[in-house]
Write a protein that holds these residues in place. Sequence first.
Motif, PDB file in Angstrom:
ATOM      1  N   LEU A 178      12.937  -9.158   1.397  1.00 37.08           N
ATOM      2  CA  LEU A 178      13.014  -8.249   2.510  1.00 37.08           C
ATOM      3  C   LEU A 178      14.009  -8.582   4.259  1.00 37.08           C
ATOM      4  N   PRO A 179      14.859  -7.964   4.513  1.00 39.81           N
ATOM      5  CA  PRO A 179      15.803  -8.205   5.483  1.00 39.81           C
ATOM      6  C   PRO A 179      15.893  -9.154   6.030  1.00 39.81           C
ATOM      7  N   ALA A 180      17.409  -9.786   6.053  1.00 38.18           N
ATOM      8  CA  ALA A 180      17.443 -11.121   7.274  1.00 38.18           C
ATOM      9  C   ALA A 180      16.684 -11.112   8.249  1.00 38.18           C
ATOM     10  N   ASN A 181      16.022 -11.195   9.095  1.00 36.24           N
ATOM     11  CA  ASN A 181      15.660 -11.962  10.397  1.00 36.24           C
ATOM     12  C   ASN A 181      13.805 -10.991  10.134  1.00 36.24           C
ATOM     13  N   THR A 182      13.258 -11.120   9.318  1.00 37.82           N
ATOM     14  CA  THR A 182      12.250 -10.128   9.248  1.00 37.82           C
ATOM     15  C   THR A 182      11.215 -11.674   9.850  1.00 37.82           C
ATOM     16  N   TYR A 183      10.161 -10.834  10.708  1.00 38.41           N
ATOM     17  CA  TYR A 183       8.963 -11.332  10.391  1.00 38.41           C
ATOM     18  C   TYR A 183       8.139 -10.679  10.255  1.00 38.41           C
ATOM     19  N   LYS A 184       6.460 -11.662  10.449  1.00 34.33           N
ATOM     20  CA  LYS A 184       5.468 -10.163   9.977  1.00 34.33           C
ATOM     21  C   LYS A 184       4.352 -11.276   9.778  1.00 34.33           C
ATOM     22  N   THR A 185       3.084 -10.534  10.352  1.00 32.83           N
ATOM     23  CA  THR A 185       1.668 -11.007  10.468  1.00 32.83           C
ATOM     24  C   THR A 185       1.123 -10.060  10.329  1.00 32.83           C
ATOM     25  N   ALA A 186      -0.266 -10.470  10.212  1.00 33.78           N
ATOM     26  CA  ALA A 186      -1.682  -9.807   9.539  1.00 33.78           C
ATOM     27  C   ALA A 186      -2.181  -8.980  10.944  1.00 33.78           C
ATOM     28  N   LEU A 187      -2.322  -7.784  10.861  1.00 35.21           N
ATOM     29  CA  LEU A 187      -2.571  -7.085  11.898  1.00 35.21           C
ATOM     30  C   LEU A 187      -4.254  -6.962  12.642  1.00 35.21           C
ATOM     31  N   PHE A 188      -4.921  -6.459  11.559  1.00 33.58           N
ATOM     32  CA  PHE A 188      -6.013  -6.727  11.787  1.00 33.58           C
ATOM     33  C   PHE A 188      -7.123  -8.762  10.786  1.00 33.58           C
ATOM     34  N   SER A 189      -6.768  -9.478  11.588  1.00 35.24           N
ATOM     35  CA  SER A 189      -7.162 -10.941  10.754  1.00 35.24           C
ATOM     36  C   SER A 189      -8.299 -11.035  10.852  1.00 35.24           C
ATOM     37  N   ASN A 190      -9.295 -10.309  11.792  1.00 38.12           N
ATOM     38  CA  ASN A 190     -10.855 -10.980  12.193  1.00 38.12           C
ATOM     39  C   ASN A 190     -11.231  -9.955  11.126  1.00 38.12           C
ATOM     40  N   ASP A 191     -11.037  -8.899  10.105  1.00 38.74           N
ATOM     41  CA  ASP A 191     -11.889  -8.408   9.663  1.00 38.74           C
ATOM     42  C   ASP A 191     -11.937  -8.998   8.320  1.00 38.74           C
ATOM     43  N   VAL A 192     -12.512  -9.118   7.834  1.00 38.90           N
ATOM     44  CA  VAL A 192     -12.872  -9.856   6.337  1.00 38.90           C
ATOM     45  C   VAL A 192     -13.465  -8.781   5.162  1.00 38.90           C
ATOM     46  N   LEU A 193     -14.132  -7.550   5.495  1.00 36.66           N
ATOM     47  CA  LEU A 193     -14.648  -6.907   4.194  1.00 36.66           C
ATOM     48  C   LEU A 193     -13.263  -5.502   3.912  1.00 36.66           C
ATOM     49  N   ARG A 194     -12.226  -5.357   4.711  1.00 40.21           N
ATOM     50  CA  ARG A 194     -11.561  -4.112   5.011  1.00 40.21           C
ATOM     51  C   ARG A 194     -10.256  -4.445   5.189  1.00 40.21           C
ATOM     52  N   ASP A 195      -8.746  -3.785   4.427  1.00 37.32           N
ATOM     53  CA  ASP A 195      -8.117  -3.852   4.130  1.00 37.32           C
ATOM     54  C   ASP A 195      -7.415  -4.599   6.017  1.00 37.32           C
ATOM     55  N   PRO A 196      -6.392  -5.771   6.159  1.00 38.70           N
ATOM     56  CA  PRO A 196      -6.380  -6.262   7.492  1.00 38.70           C
ATOM     57  C   PRO A 196      -4.724  -5.582   7.823  1.00 38.70           C
ATOM     58  N   GLY A 197      -4.248  -5.167   6.427  1.00 43.15           N
ATOM     59  CA  GLY A 197      -2.480  -4.527   6.916  1.00 43.15           C
ATOM     60  C   GLY A 197      -1.771  -5.426   7.576  1.00 43.15           C
ATOM     61  N   MET A 198      -0.299  -5.031   7.307  1.00 46.95           N
ATOM     62  CA  MET A 198       0.585  -6.602   6.831  1.00 46.95           C
ATOM     63  C   MET A 198       1.817  -5.733   8.699  1.00 46.95           C
ATOM     64  N   LEU A 199       1.894  -6.229   9.396  1.00 49.73           N
ATOM     65  CA  LEU A 199       2.768  -5.814  10.258  1.00 49.73           C
ATOM     66  C   LEU A 199       4.202  -6.475  10.378  1.00 49.73           C
TER      67      LEU A 199
END
Length: 596
Positions: A301-322
């Motif tokens: 990852l390049p410097a100054n990069t931040y991330k979070t799970a996009l659909f953190s409430n989904d348990v069964l489906r792919d939450p995705g990472m933004l």
Amino acid sequence: MTIALLGVFVMQLYYIREAYILKSQLFEQEVNQVLSAVADKVQRLNAVNHINKKDLEWRIKAENQRRDRTRQLIDLDQKYKELERKRKYDQRKQMIDELNYQDEMIRKMYLSPTIISEADFYALENRATTPLNVDVNVGFDANLNMIGSNVQKTFRLGSVKTFDIEPKKLPDSIRYLVYSRYDSRPLRVSLPSLNGDMRLKFKVEDEIATRRRNHALKELQADTVRLLDEGSFSVIEAAAKEMSQLDVPLAQRVSKETLDTLLRAELANKNINLDYDFWLKSLVSDRLVFRKIASLRGEILPANTYKTALFSNDVLRDPGMLYINFPNKNAAIFNNLSVTMASSAGLLIVLISIFSYTLYAILRQKKIAEMKTDFINNMTHEFKTPVSTIMIASEALRDPEIQEDKTRVSRLAGIIYDENVRLGNHIERVLSIARLDKKELKLEEEDVEMNELIAAVADSMSLQLQKKEATLTLNLKASNALVTGDELHLSNVIYNLIDNANKYSIDPPQITLSTSNDHKCLFIDIEDKGIGMTKEQCKRAFDQFYRVPTGNLHDVKGFGLGLNYVQDIITQMNGTIKLKSEKDKGTVFEIIIPLK
């Protein structure tokens, strides 16, 4: 002082570093809050979109069913209106049939039945005003049997109506004027348009039809209300069921444009106006779904990069990472610290300036102290020589033998006089420099012909130049050498420069003095082939008390005040003096004085 300055510098760097770290932490915290807010809004938008979608479907379905129900209501209303028209028609037909039957019976029972109006019917009650006139002619045979009769009646009808009138316009009772078959007497007969039995029958039929219509309408409305209630209840369940499907890809659950819009809005709420890049990756397949940046190279990852799970409430489906990256984060933080850094830099500049000035003043004072020491030594040496000579001459005059020799007394008196003059000149020179420093020396303003002045000074120095076998060459080529100045001090300037050229030469001095002019200024050049000076010595040549070092020998007389005096005099006459010198090759002084 150096340690204190370094300490302040290090502390300023430390504070700036701590401020940068604090700003970075605050920036990181705000960006994480932005990512959390965006993820929460994306999830809510996803839910709202599903609910709106299902709600729209149910609304369309309910609207279609509502239209069907409306159509059914219209059909029901049309049906019952048709039945009502048919029923009314049948009722009118029955009424007409009954009226025709009653009319037929009346016509069989009476003579000449005529339908009359209500007004005429009641008018017949009053015989005096009756509109009826009857003439009866009866015939008898021989046995007095009636063999014929003829009845003539004259009846003034007001508005006689026949029976073919529209049933809906029939009155409550139909009035007849009839004649008795027995005596041909006029009679009134009333026939109700609708008898009581038929009226009751029609009323019952109307009530039964109304109840049937209301019952059907209630059933239809009850079906419509039940459909709407079931539809609104099923919207949430249908949306939740659709959101729980496992095979819905991330690209269909959120769009790139939606993410970009939400990120820009949330960053603006936090007053973050930096350029940013973002991309969305699948956590299940580690595949890039979409990105805003042109390319993403490598796994690091390049410097100054931040991330979070996009659909953190989904348990069964792919939450995705933004992921979001700020290429210019450091520059922006330093811009926020610009005031702090500028104030720190200003403070350091002030401290360094004071420190530098202090060192400069210390070194300058040290040099001045050294030059003053040299000056005192030189002055002592210069004063000691004439004083010693005067002392020796005075002691010789005290000798009785010498006193008797008038020639020797006269020579010793001349020596004493010359040494006194020499001592006075030294003192006058020092006092002149002091007056120049205090701006107390007032120069005369008179016309001075410099070519003549230079020639006169050169002639007065001929004996002094001959002692060192010096060669003085005069190139007085200035066609206009008239200036405005003080002749005495100008002669001293020329004298000092020629004297320096004579003194600072190891071999027999070779001095060239030339003049030239343009339409504004007079140029005077004094050139020698003496010992010359270095660049450092040239910078200090016009300083007070400074003398070019000649080693441990004191073979060059002077106080180090001559060139300083020359510069002050030329400056006060609005002129300039320039120095060009090279070690062991000679020196050139150039004087520029404005012409009259």
